[in-house]
Design an enzyme around this catalytic site. Structure first.
Site, PDB file in Angstrom:
ATOM      1  CG  HIS A  58      36.911  40.050  44.400  1.00  0.00           C
ATOM      2  ND1 HIS A  58      35.382  40.417  44.573  1.00  0.00           N
ATOM      3  CD2 HIS A  58      37.247  40.260  44.167  1.00  0.00           C
ATOM      4  CE1 HIS A  58      35.206  40.772  43.260  1.00  0.00           C
ATOM      5  NE2 HIS A  58      36.420  40.192  42.488  1.00  0.00           N
ATOM      6  CD  GLU A 212      36.344  35.496  36.832  1.00  0.00           C
ATOM      7  OE1 GLU A 212      35.378  36.172  36.894  1.00  0.00           O
ATOM      8  OE2 GLU A 212      37.516  34.619  36.845  1.00  0.00           O
ATOM      9  CG  ASP A 308      39.822  38.921  40.657  1.00  0.00           C
ATOM     10  OD1 ASP A 308      39.127  38.992  41.882  1.00  0.00           O
ATOM     11  OD2 ASP A 308      39.858  37.856  40.294  1.00  0.00           O
TER      12      ASP A 308
HETATM   13 FE   FE2 Z   1      36.754  39.850  40.285  1.00  0.00          FE
END
Ligand code: FE2
Length: 423
Positions: A58, A212, A308
């Site tokens: 991200h 998730e 991530d």
């Molecule tokens: Fe993610």
């Protein structure tokens, strides 16, 4: 005559060879003793790898830790709320500056391909514009793929659907989604179906944040795999996180895994983040929350570790080091045999390159001349030491150098220089 020769390194196939580079391509691999070169890198005794690849990041949120405040509970949901606060106050210049700083970190760590989700839940699409600009600015040395990611829900957020489609029209590469964050399971499934149809129509890849959660009944991966093969998207779809699979019933998983294999789903567990965010509602025993990595690999499913987050609303640490990511994954998935440790290294290089659909990736004649010389003699030693990236070459050009991890011992009886490579 070569532009650059990387001499004497150990290559992933275990052979010691010189790599001759001409322009942005690997021109020859072998004994190049008498060849001339504009530049020579001495990699004697060092492991030479194709570059690290991060398939889940991200970049619009990175390096924002503490803005406007830290995540007090440490949960995924507070992280999403906090990111919502930051989105209200951040500027396009902020996003670009943070992302470019992160790309410098990544380049120095030999991460030369990154798939970054970019939040499309913003009517101004400020982050999307910023990340398209960053993609252009770094394209000479980092392959940056962008995913249109409706963070607040493709249907749940009233304008997310329109904004996600607008982002794709603006040139974002991959279709994203977050089915477990929609209001109901049915809405989640519907979002998977519509997003896969959009990807099929536009000839794009899909990469969804999928399940998730620790909820074993979050089964959107089943719909994602089914839609993938129904629409002929085989091999072009990734399921990111898939943490609910950790908690699913074993019998159900025995039916799910063949479906995922049939659809050639690429799986992206993110071990640093999964071990931090999952199991937060458990007392003891506390679930690890990582998806079923070994079981997927055994089924022939392509699995690669993603990073991530680095210094953002969800994760307060991180250094752009894919060896850190693989090291954590190795521990949490208990992949400790020599063969499994080698696989963990391949997961942050070859497997992730496959997920991203990178062309000409690897160390062979004709491949893109991008590589990393590590201060280690093998994949396993690189993992053990999280070895320094001595030289990083991107598209035939040396773009970063780091010194060896040498220590000078000052003990009277043991004085001298040492490096922890040897055991
Ligand atoms: Fe993610």
């Amino acid at each position: 005559m070569f532009d650059l020769i990387v001499k004497g390194g150990t290559l992933p196939d275990g052979k010691v060879a010189d790599v001759g580079i001409l322009g942005d391509r690997i021109a020859e691999i072998g004994a190049l003793d008498d060849a001339d070169a504009g530049q020579i890198i001495d990699a004697t005794g060092d492991f030479v790898s194709p570059p690290f690849v991060d398939p889940h990041f991200h970049m619009d949120a990175t390096l924002s830790y503490g803005q406007p405040r830290i995540n007090a509970s440490g949960t995924l949901l507070e992280g999403i709320g906090l990111w919502g606060e930051l989105k209200q106050v951040m500027t396009q210049d902020d996003v670009i500056e943070r992302a470019l700083t992160y790309c410098d970190w990544a380049a120095s760590m030999g991460v030369l391909a990154i798939r970054s989700h970019v939040d499309t839940c913003d009517d101004r699409l400020l982050g999307v514009e910023a990340m398209l600009d960053v993609r252009e600015k770094v394209k000479g040395y980092i392959d940056l793929q962008l995913v249109a990611f409706p963070q607040d829900g493709f249907y749940r957020d009233p304008t997310a659907r329109a904004n996600t489609i607008r982002a794709l029209d603006m040139g974002v590469d991959v279709v994203g989604g977050i089915p477990h964050f929609e209001r109901t399971m049915a809405e989640g499934d519907a979002s998977v179906k519509e997003l896969c149809a959009i990807a099929a129509q536009r000839g794009l890849q899909v990469d969804m944040h999928c399940d998730e959660t620790d909820d074993p009944n979050s089964r959107h991966i089943e719909t994602l795999a089914f839609e993938t093969q129904r629409l002929g998207l085989n091999g072009r779809v990734a399921g990111s996180h898939l943490t609910s699979m950790h908690s699913m019933d074993n019998y159900y998983v025995s039916k799910l895994l063949p479906l995922m294999a049939e659809a050639e789903i690429n799986a992206i567990p993110n071990p640093l983040i999964n071990i931090v965010l999952q199991g937060r509602h458990d007392t003891f025993p506390k679930r690890r929350g990582l998806t079923r990595v070994k079981e997927m690999l055994a089924m022939g499913i392509n699995v690669g570790w993603g990073q991530d987050c680095v210094l953002d609303p969800w994760y307060s640490l991180g250094t752009a080091d894919m060896l850190d990511v693989a090291f954590m994954g190795l521990h949490v998935a208990q992949m400790t045999s020599p063969e499994e440790m080698n696989t963990c290294f391949d997961m942050v290089t070859y497997n992730n390159a496959k997920t991203m659909g990178l062309s000409d990736y690897g160390l062979y004649v004709g491949a893109k001349a991008s590589l990393v010389v590590l201060d280690a003699s093998s994949k396993i030693e690189a993992l053990r030491l999280r070895a320094n990236r001595l030289f990083v070459v991107s598209n035939g050009k040396l773009i970063s150098k780091t010194g060896r991890a040498d220590a000078e011992l000052l003990l009277p009886q043991r004085a001298g220089t040492m490096n922890r490579r040897h055991h």
